[in-house]
Design a protein around this motif. Structure first.
Motif, PDB file in Angstrom:
ATOM      1  N   THR A  56       0.829  -1.198   0.000  1.00  0.00           N
ATOM      2  CA  THR A  56       0.000   0.000   0.000  1.00  0.00           C
ATOM      3  C   THR A  56       0.867   1.251   0.000  1.00  0.00           C
ATOM      4  O   THR A  56       1.999   1.231   0.468  1.00  0.00           O
ATOM      5  N   THR A  83     -11.783   2.237  -8.082  1.00  0.00           N
ATOM      6  CA  THR A  83     -11.226   1.213  -7.200  1.00  0.00           C
ATOM      7  C   THR A  83      -9.697   1.289  -7.184  1.00  0.00           C
ATOM      8  O   THR A  83      -9.085   1.921  -8.039  1.00  0.00           O
ATOM      9  N   THR A  84      -9.132   0.611  -6.202  1.00  0.00           N
ATOM     10  CA  THR A  84      -7.684   0.439  -6.112  1.00  0.00           C
ATOM     11  C   THR A  84      -7.409  -1.054  -5.921  1.00  0.00           C
ATOM     12  O   THR A  84      -8.296  -1.808  -5.531  1.00  0.00           O
ATOM     13  N   THR A  85      -6.197  -1.450  -6.171  1.00  0.00           N
ATOM     14  CA  THR A  85      -5.815  -2.835  -5.927  1.00  0.00           C
ATOM     15  C   THR A  85      -5.820  -3.124  -4.436  1.00  0.00           C
ATOM     16  O   THR A  85      -6.280  -4.158  -3.990  1.00  0.00           O
ATOM     17  N   GLU A  86      -5.318  -2.178  -3.675  1.00  0.00           N
ATOM     18  CA  GLU A  86      -5.230  -2.335  -2.226  1.00  0.00           C
ATOM     19  C   GLU A  86      -6.358  -1.563  -1.552  1.00  0.00           C
ATOM     20  O   GLU A  86      -6.463  -0.345  -1.718  1.00  0.00           O
ATOM     21  N   GLN A  87      -7.183  -2.245  -0.784  1.00  0.00           N
ATOM     22  CA  GLN A  87      -8.309  -1.624  -0.091  1.00  0.00           C
ATOM     23  C   GLN A  87      -7.849  -0.485   0.826  1.00  0.00           C
ATOM     24  O   GLN A  87      -8.506   0.540   0.936  1.00  0.00           O
ATOM     25  N   GLU A  88      -6.711  -0.657   1.449  1.00  0.00           N
ATOM     26  CA  GLU A  88      -6.182   0.366   2.344  1.00  0.00           C
ATOM     27  C   GLU A  88      -5.923   1.684   1.604  1.00  0.00           C
ATOM     28  O   GLU A  88      -6.175   2.768   2.128  1.00  0.00           O
ATOM     29  N   ASP A  89      -5.441   1.596   0.375  1.00  0.00           N
ATOM     30  CA  ASP A  89      -5.232   2.800  -0.434  1.00  0.00           C
ATOM     31  C   ASP A  89      -6.564   3.478  -0.739  1.00  0.00           C
ATOM     32  O   ASP A  89      -6.673   4.705  -0.689  1.00  0.00           O
ATOM     33  N   GLN A  90      -7.564   2.685  -1.069  1.00  0.00           N
ATOM     34  CA  GLN A  90      -8.873   3.238  -1.391  1.00  0.00           C
ATOM     35  C   GLN A  90      -9.425   4.028  -0.198  1.00  0.00           C
ATOM     36  O   GLN A  90      -9.885   5.159  -0.353  1.00  0.00           O
ATOM     37  N   GLU A  91      -9.350   3.453   0.978  1.00  0.00           N
ATOM     38  CA  GLU A  91      -9.827   4.135   2.182  1.00  0.00           C
ATOM     39  C   GLU A  91      -9.042   5.422   2.430  1.00  0.00           C
ATOM     40  O   GLU A  91      -9.611   6.462   2.758  1.00  0.00           O
TER      41      GLU A  91
END
Length: 133
Positions: free
Chosen positions: A17, A96-104
């Motif tokens: 991330t 969207t992002t590959t990593e959920q943490e980045d999206q948040e």
């Protein structure tokens, strides 16, 4: 200076991330580098629709907020159009992002500035309209 985002973040090995404790996206090294650029290169590809990638839209909006998209030729868009018969309305809910943490992390940054997510949608739609061929 030319901004090429895939070269900006080291996301390999254990560190997947871009999020860093105590750091906001607009204070991150990629934002500092982007703020010094004069040209932005947005590369479309046939596999992933660039207008559905949150990182791409975040960077595009940030470049716009810095005034980088006002200069003639400052935004270069290359690559094939998405496999659509016509332009589609771009909506932040689809990003969207590959990593959920980045999206948040990125969505939280926008949430701190009321209206900025809607502004980012407008910028993305304007860019798509301008460069859809």
């Amino acid at each position: 200076n030319l901004w090429i985002c895939f070269l900006a973040l080291s996301q390999s090995g254990r560190l997947r991330t871009a999020r860093r404790p105590g750091l906001q996206p607009l204070d991150a090294p990629f934002a500092q580098a982007l703020s010094r650029c004069k040209t932005i290169l947005l590369v479309r590809n046939a596999e992933t629709e660039v207008y559905r990638r949150l990182w791409c839209m975040f960077e595009l909006h940030y470049a716009w907020s810095l005034g980088l998209l006002k200069a003639p030729g400052a935004l270069l868009v290359h690559g094939p159009n998405p496999p659509l018969k016509a332009k589609q309305q771009i909506r932040a809910k689809d990003w969207t992002t590959t990593e959920q943490e980045d999206q948040e992390w990125l969505l939280q940054a926008w949430a701190k500035r009321p209206g900025s997510l809607e502004e980012a949608e407008r910028v993305a739609n304007d860019v798509q309209m301008t460069f859809f061929r």
